[in-house]
Design a protein around this motif. Structure first.
Motif, PDB file in Angstrom:
ATOM      1  N   ALA A   1      -7.865   8.185  -3.940  1.00 36.10           N
ATOM      2  CA  ALA A   1      -6.764   7.968  -4.888  1.00 36.10           C
ATOM      3  C   ALA A   1      -5.432   7.812  -4.161  1.00 36.10           C
ATOM      4  O   ALA A   1      -4.609   6.963  -4.547  1.00 36.10           O
ATOM      5  CB  ALA A   1      -6.696   9.116  -5.890  1.00 36.10           C
ATOM      6  N   VAL A   2      -5.221   8.565  -3.093  1.00 34.97           N
ATOM      7  CA  VAL A   2      -3.983   8.437  -2.307  1.00 34.97           C
ATOM      8  C   VAL A   2      -3.930   7.074  -1.630  1.00 34.97           C
ATOM      9  O   VAL A   2      -2.880   6.409  -1.628  1.00 34.97           O
ATOM     10  CB  VAL A   2      -3.863   9.588  -1.279  1.00 34.97           C
ATOM     11  CG1 VAL A   2      -2.752   9.331  -0.276  1.00 34.97           C
ATOM     12  CG2 VAL A   2      -3.649  10.923  -1.993  1.00 34.97           C
ATOM     13  N   VAL A   3      -5.047   6.623  -1.071  1.00 35.80           N
ATOM     14  CA  VAL A   3      -5.098   5.293  -0.442  1.00 35.80           C
ATOM     15  C   VAL A   3      -4.770   4.223  -1.480  1.00 35.80           C
ATOM     16  O   VAL A   3      -3.955   3.322  -1.217  1.00 35.80           O
ATOM     17  CB  VAL A   3      -6.473   5.028   0.204  1.00 35.80           C
ATOM     18  CG1 VAL A   3      -6.626   3.563   0.599  1.00 35.80           C
ATOM     19  CG2 VAL A   3      -6.679   5.924   1.417  1.00 35.80           C
ATOM     20  N   ILE A   4      -5.380   4.310  -2.661  1.00 33.97           N
ATOM     21  CA  ILE A   4      -5.127   3.325  -3.713  1.00 33.97           C
ATOM     22  C   ILE A   4      -3.652   3.335  -4.104  1.00 33.97           C
ATOM     23  O   ILE A   4      -3.029   2.274  -4.228  1.00 33.97           O
ATOM     24  CB  ILE A   4      -6.024   3.596  -4.944  1.00 33.97           C
ATOM     25  CG1 ILE A   4      -7.489   3.333  -4.594  1.00 33.97           C
ATOM     26  CG2 ILE A   4      -5.594   2.743  -6.137  1.00 33.97           C
ATOM     27  CD1 ILE A   4      -8.476   3.893  -5.614  1.00 33.97           C
ATOM     28  N   ALA A   5      -3.077   4.526  -4.294  1.00 29.55           N
ATOM     29  CA  ALA A   5      -1.666   4.630  -4.692  1.00 29.55           C
ATOM     30  C   ALA A   5      -0.739   4.038  -3.633  1.00 29.55           C
ATOM     31  O   ALA A   5       0.165   3.256  -3.950  1.00 29.55           O
ATOM     32  CB  ALA A   5      -1.304   6.086  -4.980  1.00 29.55           C
ATOM     33  N   LEU A   6      -0.954   4.392  -2.361  1.00 31.89           N
ATOM     34  CA  LEU A   6      -0.118   3.845  -1.282  1.00 31.89           C
ATOM     35  C   LEU A   6      -0.282   2.334  -1.164  1.00 31.89           C
ATOM     36  O   LEU A   6       0.697   1.604  -0.966  1.00 31.89           O
ATOM     37  CB  LEU A   6      -0.457   4.511   0.046  1.00 31.89           C
ATOM     38  CG  LEU A   6      -0.023   5.954   0.219  1.00 31.89           C
ATOM     39  CD1 LEU A   6      -0.591   6.538   1.512  1.00 31.89           C
ATOM     40  CD2 LEU A   6       1.498   6.064   0.201  1.00 31.89           C
ATOM     41  N   ASP A   7      -1.502   1.878  -1.288  1.00 29.30           N
ATOM     42  CA  ASP A   7      -1.783   0.449  -1.199  1.00 29.30           C
ATOM     43  C   ASP A   7      -1.074  -0.311  -2.317  1.00 29.30           C
ATOM     44  O   ASP A   7      -0.378  -1.306  -2.057  1.00 29.30           O
ATOM     45  CB  ASP A   7      -3.293   0.222  -1.258  1.00 29.30           C
ATOM     46  CG  ASP A   7      -3.652  -1.249  -1.199  1.00 29.30           C
ATOM     47  OD1 ASP A   7      -3.350  -1.889  -0.169  1.00 29.30           O
ATOM     48  OD2 ASP A   7      -4.231  -1.760  -2.176  1.00 29.30           O
ATOM     49  N   GLN A   8      -1.219   0.148  -3.542  1.00 27.85           N
ATOM     50  CA  GLN A   8      -0.609  -0.554  -4.676  1.00 27.85           C
ATOM     51  C   GLN A   8       0.917  -0.444  -4.652  1.00 27.85           C
ATOM     52  O   GLN A   8       1.614  -1.402  -4.973  1.00 27.85           O
ATOM     53  CB  GLN A   8      -1.186  -0.039  -5.997  1.00 27.85           C
ATOM     54  CG  GLN A   8      -2.639  -0.410  -6.186  1.00 27.85           C
ATOM     55  CD  GLN A   8      -2.872  -1.911  -6.130  1.00 27.85           C
ATOM     56  OE1 GLN A   8      -2.279  -2.679  -6.890  1.00 27.85           O
ATOM     57  NE2 GLN A   8      -3.741  -2.346  -5.219  1.00 27.85           N
ATOM     58  N   TRP A   9       1.436   0.702  -4.233  1.00 21.54           N
ATOM     59  CA  TRP A   9       2.890   0.852  -4.109  1.00 21.54           C
ATOM     60  C   TRP A   9       3.428  -0.126  -3.062  1.00 21.54           C
ATOM     61  O   TRP A   9       4.429  -0.815  -3.288  1.00 21.54           O
ATOM     62  CB  TRP A   9       3.252   2.290  -3.725  1.00 21.54           C
ATOM     63  CG  TRP A   9       4.691   2.425  -3.391  1.00 21.54           C
ATOM     64  CD1 TRP A   9       5.747   2.556  -4.254  1.00 21.54           C
ATOM     65  CD2 TRP A   9       5.260   2.382  -2.074  1.00 21.54           C
ATOM     66  NE1 TRP A   9       6.924   2.603  -3.556  1.00 21.54           N
ATOM     67  CE2 TRP A   9       6.652   2.501  -2.204  1.00 21.54           C
ATOM     68  CE3 TRP A   9       4.716   2.265  -0.785  1.00 21.54           C
ATOM     69  CZ2 TRP A   9       7.510   2.506  -1.116  1.00 21.54           C
ATOM     70  CZ3 TRP A   9       5.572   2.263   0.295  1.00 21.54           C
ATOM     71  CH2 TRP A   9       6.953   2.383   0.118  1.00 21.54           C
ATOM     72  N   SER A  10       2.757  -0.195  -1.907  1.00 24.72           N
ATOM     73  CA  SER A  10       3.232  -1.086  -0.841  1.00 24.72           C
ATOM     74  C   SER A  10       3.171  -2.544  -1.282  1.00 24.72           C
ATOM     75  O   SER A  10       4.082  -3.329  -0.993  1.00 24.72           O
ATOM     76  CB  SER A  10       2.436  -0.869   0.446  1.00 24.72           C
ATOM     77  OG  SER A  10       1.084  -1.251   0.289  1.00 24.72           O
ATOM     78  N   LYS A  11       2.128  -2.918  -2.002  1.00 27.36           N
ATOM     79  CA  LYS A  11       2.005  -4.300  -2.459  1.00 27.36           C
ATOM     80  C   LYS A  11       3.043  -4.633  -3.529  1.00 27.36           C
ATOM     81  O   LYS A  11       3.559  -5.760  -3.559  1.00 27.36           O
ATOM     82  CB  LYS A  11       0.589  -4.565  -2.955  1.00 27.36           C
ATOM     83  CG  LYS A  11      -0.429  -4.566  -1.812  1.00 27.36           C
ATOM     84  CD  LYS A  11      -1.845  -4.609  -2.331  1.00 27.36           C
ATOM     85  CE  LYS A  11      -2.863  -4.615  -1.217  1.00 27.36           C
ATOM     86  NZ  LYS A  11      -4.238  -4.518  -1.743  1.00 27.36           N
ATOM     87  N   ALA A  12       3.382  -3.670  -4.380  1.00 29.67           N
ATOM     88  CA  ALA A  12       4.452  -3.895  -5.360  1.00 29.67           C
ATOM     89  C   ALA A  12       5.776  -4.117  -4.635  1.00 29.67           C
ATOM     90  O   ALA A  12       6.555  -5.006  -5.006  1.00 29.67           O
ATOM     91  CB  ALA A  12       4.552  -2.711  -6.318  1.00 29.67           C
ATOM     92  N   TRP A  13       6.013  -3.328  -3.581  1.00 23.60           N
ATOM     93  CA  TRP A  13       7.237  -3.518  -2.782  1.00 23.60           C
ATOM     94  C   TRP A  13       7.242  -4.904  -2.146  1.00 23.60           C
ATOM     95  O   TRP A  13       8.251  -5.612  -2.176  1.00 23.60           O
ATOM     96  CB  TRP A  13       7.332  -2.440  -1.691  1.00 23.60           C
ATOM     97  CG  TRP A  13       8.425  -2.724  -0.718  1.00 23.60           C
ATOM     98  CD1 TRP A  13       9.768  -2.530  -0.902  1.00 23.60           C
ATOM     99  CD2 TRP A  13       8.282  -3.293   0.590  1.00 23.60           C
ATOM    100  NE1 TRP A  13      10.459  -2.944   0.214  1.00 23.60           N
ATOM    101  CE2 TRP A  13       9.572  -3.419   1.138  1.00 23.60           C
ATOM    102  CE3 TRP A  13       7.192  -3.712   1.340  1.00 23.60           C
ATOM    103  CZ2 TRP A  13       9.788  -3.933   2.414  1.00 23.60           C
ATOM    104  CZ3 TRP A  13       7.408  -4.224   2.603  1.00 23.60           C
ATOM    105  CH2 TRP A  13       8.706  -4.331   3.126  1.00 23.60           C
ATOM    106  N   VAL A  14       6.114  -5.304  -1.583  1.00 23.23           N
ATOM    107  CA  VAL A  14       6.006  -6.612  -0.929  1.00 23.23           C
ATOM    108  C   VAL A  14       6.298  -7.730  -1.927  1.00 23.23           C
ATOM    109  O   VAL A  14       7.083  -8.645  -1.648  1.00 23.23           O
ATOM    110  CB  VAL A  14       4.610  -6.789  -0.299  1.00 23.23           C
ATOM    111  CG1 VAL A  14       4.334  -8.238   0.055  1.00 23.23           C
ATOM    112  CG2 VAL A  14       4.471  -5.899   0.913  1.00 23.23           C
TER     113      VAL A  14
END
Length: 176
Positions: A20-33
């Protein structure tokens, strides 16, 4: 792996928190991108080695099958969900304290599901980390890809170097 972990309730499913942490960091980073980086334009982070580089991948690693016509999106989603389900089942059969097994499984699950979310939301995976030396560029990747690779290395390394289970290391149990 034994079924004793799932029967005793002390299985490694708690490690899905890592997923869940990996998914959250991944989706947060992609939203920033998606909100901050221009498409297909290198933004230097460390000159001569690392750029932010917003790109998209409709295929798998190294853009494998990226120009296959669209069916690959569904194939990779089904494959990722199936592998994640299998690894979750193995987590349920793994003792909670066996972090050398549980952590790599959790990393692969988180990365795979992170990329499935991209395929569902955008029709492709958002990549943005680009490493390079001179004119040689490594294909762009993301946090989910990094988790998958780290997990796969962990699974392979533990499988290759784990040796015998502790119970078999008694003197006189070696069969030469």
């Amino acid at each position: 792996m034994t079924d004793t972990a799932s029967k005793s309730g002390k299985n490694a499913l708690i490690w899905l928190i890592v997923s869940a942490v990996v998914i959250a960091l991944d989706q947060w980073s992609k939203a920033w991108v998606l909100a901050s980086l221009p498409e297909y334009t290198p933004v230097p982070v460390i000159d001569g080695f690392w750029n932010w580089y917003r790109s998209y991948n409709t295929g798998a690693a190294f853009s494998f099958l990226s120009d296959a016509g669209g069916w690959q999106k569904y194939f990779f989603m089904v494959l990722a969900v199936a592998i994640s389900g299998l690894l979750a089942r193995w987590l349920a059969r793994t003792p909670r304290g066996d972090w050398k097994t549980a952590l790599p499984y959790a990393l692969v699950i988180g990365g795979a599901i992170g990329n499935v979310i991209d395929r569902l939301m955008h029709g492709h995976v958002v990549d943005f980390i680009q490493w390079y030396v001179g004119k040689y560029h490594w294909p762009s990747f993301n946090i989910a890809d990094s988790a998958i690779v780290a997990g796969a290395i962990g699974i392979a390394a533990y499988g290759l170097f784990a040796g015998k289970p502790e119970g078999d290391r008694r003197p006189g149990t070696d069969k030469a």
